[in-house]
Each structure stands twice: as structure tokens, then as C-alpha cells.
Design a protein around this motif. Structure first.
Motif: not given
Length: 437
Positions: A386-395
Motif C-alpha cells: 500500500v505504501l509503495k504503490s499508493g493503491s489500497l487494492l494492492a494486497p
């Protein structure tokens, strides 16, 4: 085996699982507080990442624990090793509650915290394989999946208990008092809970399958070596099964509260309530799925759970990211149902892959290696994505990819639900049909 004895085994294993995993997950539910007290940093996200990294450190010892505790369980019996496991976990957890903070002793505070997490990891390495094996080897014919799922599902309740206890303490004491000393209470409960579990575990009979192997001189002097030399393929299947099991469980129990509070911005109270509801629902789904695996097979239900998880991951995170209590509950319920469907047959499936003489060694090594790689990294990797991609859906994308990869592997696994628990033959598709357990 009498119905009374069967209930006694189920009770001892279920309560033992609850105590063991309460001790292990209470750290995750205290992550934001521990970050402030043991890893002070101007950036709260960095402090949380440091705390979750220490959470992952508890998994570093799990492969070693699998070697040691699995071997001891195969050589000297299930009951004795389960007693040692629960006692060491309880003491390590209570000592965490007594640790001085960074403000008192500086760098020694996080160092001591890491050491105690390593002890917890060593202890946890033998719990699931040992407890599930103990139940499976006592289970009556046609109910192995149900019995193992029932006790295995109790790992879902400690996160609920820990979350509700922390919610109660923060409500009664207030944030400032909880931060000052109230956070220690959930950890200090580890010792008395462990002694209750120890008492229960010392008052049940040893596994009939182990006793039979012992009476027939079927105990291996070097179970780890034997497993590594003769059971590599079943160990690969075991690793794959545990890979997604660990990712799903520790995403829900070790990361999602932190995700909701730190990344989504939901209040801690609402986050704990939503997570507790989801874990509680998963408890019942697991038991039901375990029962279904007795009827339709372990492989069938594992595949159903994996497909459900792959499909539900992104919608679940999308719902949860709306930062309301209702959407947080709805999102986590999607994951909880999918996780329950998958996890129900996991405990029995892992054990049926191996004969009695190497069952704990082979399953514990494979299981804990997967849990170290996928479970231990789940909270840290989730926060990092989340921190690196900025996307809440990454996980969510990560979870779906792992589910699909494991599904491909499981498609090549033989069905095991009719295999005798005392079968000593290799897993080659010609194992004996279950007639004695």
C-alpha cells in the motif's frame, strides 16, 4: 474410542489451540501501540512497519521449530510435545507484558521484544501440526475432517477475543492510560491461560495411531531425514496448501485491523468490531467446510475455497476501503467466508499426506516453511504494498495471484479423505481405504 473420550480430546485440542493462538496474535492487535512505545519515529507509518517486521520475526524460528518439535513429536509422542509448546508460548507472551519500553532502556527494548517473538515462533511451529495430528489420530471413521476442522477453527477465535479485550480496555481506561500501562494486560494473561491449557493437555490419552506404531516398532529414529528422503512430493503439496492458508489467516488476523486504521483511516474501535465479526463467521464456515470435506473430499473443498478467495479478494478490499463500519464488515465477510471454505479441510488434508512415523516432522517442516514465507510476511508486505504503490487494492491483487498459483498445484494432488490414518504406504494413489479411523 468412546464418545466421552472423543469429546475430551476435542475439548483439550480446541482449548489448547485457543490459548496458543491468543498468545501469538495479541501482538498484532497491539501493533500501533507497540510502534509508539518500542519504535518511536516521527513518521507513524515507519513505526508500524518496524512493528510488523518484528511480528514477522516470530516466523523466522518456525522452520527450525518444525524440525525440532516435529521430530520430537514423531519420536516421543504428540501429548508431551503439545504440553511443552503451550507452556513456552504462554511464558514468552507474559514476559512481553513486563518489558520496559524504549523510553526506559533504549535499544534493548526492541531487542528483547524480538527475542521473545522468536521464542513464540519456535513454540507456534509445533502447535497446528501437533494438535491437528492428535485430533485426527483420535477421530472416528468418517468424521476426521469435521473433528480436525472444529479444533483448527479455534485459531479464529483468539483474534476475536484479543480484539474485544483491547477494545474493552481502551474504552474503560481511555487512550492515554491504555498507552501508559493498560496495553500490558492482554500480554500478562498469557501465563494463566497457558497453565489452564497445560492442565487440560496432560489429562488426555496419547494418540492411538502413535501407540499402535510404537507397539509395532514403527517409530522412526530419524523422522526428519526419512521425510526428506522419501516424501518430498507430499511435502510440496503440504507447502502449497499451507502457503495460502497462512496468507489468508494472517492477513485477516494480523494485518486487516492495521490496514483499516492506518491505510483506510477507519477508527480503531470500528476496525476491531468489523474484524471480530469476520473472524467469528469464519469459525463456523471452517467447521462446515471440514464436514463437507468428509463427504466430498479434501481436494474438492480446497479448490472451492481457492476459487472463492481469488474472486472475492479485490471486491473485499474495495468495499473495506470505503472507511465505514458497514463496508469494513462487508468486505471482511467476503474474505472470511472464502477463507473458511478453504481452511476447513486444510488441517486434515495436511496430515493425510503422511504416515504416522513421519507425520509431524513432514507436515510441520512444510507447513512452517510456508507460514514463514507467506504468513510472516503478510502484514508487513500488505502495509508495504500500500505504501509503495499508493493503491489500497494492492494486497488484494497479491492474495488473488497466490490463490490461483496454489490452485494450480492442488489440481495435481491426489485425494486423501478416504486414506487410513495408520496407512504406512507411500502416497502414490494406492493408499488403503480408511477402515480403522
Amino acid at each position: 474410542m468412546s464418545e466421552k473420550s472423543s469429546k475430551k480430546v476435542l475439548t483439550s485440542a480446541a482449548l489448547g489451540q485457543f490459548v496458543e493462538w491468543y498468545d501469538f496474535v495479541v501482538y498484532a492487535y497491539s501493533a500501533t501501540v507497540i510502534a509508539k512505545l518500542f519504535f518511536p519515529n516521527e513518521d507513524p507509518s515507519v513505526g508500524v512497519l518496524s512493528t510488523l517486521a518484528v511480528y514477522g520475526a516470530g516466523f523466522v524460528m518456525r522452520p527450525l521449530g518444525g524440525f525440532i518439535l516435529g521430530s520430537l513429536g514423531d519420536r516421543f509422542g504428540r501429548r508431551a510435545i503439545l504440553s511443552i509448546i503451550i507452556l513456552s508460548m504462554g511464558l514468552a507472551t507474559s514476559l512481553m507484558g513486563l518489558l520496559p519500553t524504549y523510553a526506559s532502556i533504549g535499544i534493548w527494548a526492541p531487542i528483547l521484544l524480538v527475542i521473545l517473538r522468536l521464542v513464540q515462533g519456535l513454540s507456534a511451529a509445533g502447535e497446528s501440526a501437533g494438535s491437528n495430528s492428535f485430533v485426527a489420530e483420535h477421530a472416528p471413521k468418517g468424521k476426521r475432517g469435521l473433528h480436525v476442522a472444529f479444533t483448527y477453527a479455534f485459531a479464529n477465535l483468539p483474534p476475536v477475543a484479543a480484539a474485544l479485550l483491547i477494545l474493552l480496555l481502551t474504552s474503560v481506561l481511555g487512550e492515554s492510560t491504555y498507552l501508559a500501562w493498560g496495553w500490558r494486560i492482554p500480554f500478562l494473561l498469557g501465563a494463566p491461560l497457558a497453565f489452564v491449557g497445560l492442565y487440560i493437555r496432560t489429562h488426555v490419552d496419547e494418540s492411538p495411531a502413535f501407540e499402535k506404531a510404537k507397539s509395532e516398532n514403527g517409530i522412526s529414529a530419524t523422522p526428519v531425514r526419512e521425510a526428506m528422503q522419501t516424501q518430498r512430493k507430499p511435502m510440496l503439496f503440504c507447502f502449497a496448501i499451507a502457503a495460502f492458508s497462512s496468507l489468508a489467516f494472517y492477513t485477516m488476523s494480523g494485518y486487516f485491523v492495521t490496514y483499516l486504521t492506518t491505510s483506510v483511516g477507519l477508527s480503531r474501535t470500528d476496525s476491531l468490531i468489523a474484524n471480530s465479526i469476520a473472524m467469528f463467521v469464519s469459525f463456523f464456515i471452517m467447521i462446515w467446510s471440514g464436514h463437507l470435506s468428509d463427504l466430498y473430499g479434501r481436494k474438492t473443498m480446497l479448490c472451492v475455497g481457492l476459487v472463492a478467495s481469488a474472486v472475492a479478494a479485490v471486491p473485499a478490499y474495495l468495499l473495506a476501503s470505503h472507511a465505514t463500519l458497514i463496508t469494513a464488515i462487508a468486505g471482511q465477510l467476503l474474505l472470511a467466508i472464502a477463507m473458511g471454505l478453504y481452511s476447513g479441510p486444510v488441517g486434515a488434508a495436511l496430515l493425510e499426506l503422511f504416515p504416522t512415523r513421519t507425520r509431524l516432522s513432514a507436515s510441520a517442516i512444510s507447513y512452517n516453511l510456508a507460514y514463514t514465507i507467506f504468513g510472516g510476511s503478510a502484514p508487513f508486505l500488505g502495509a508495504g504494498l500500500v505504501l509503495k504503490s499508493g493503491s489500497l487494492l494492492a494486497p488484494a491483487v497479491y492474495m488473488a495471484v497466490i490463490a490461483i498459483a496454489v490452485l494450480i498445484v492442488i489440481m495435481f494432488m491426489p485425494e486423501t479423505y478416504k486414506r487410513s490414518i495408520t496407512d504406512a504406504s507411500p502416497l502414490d494413489g494406492n493408499a488403503r481405504i480408511d477402515r480403522d479411523s
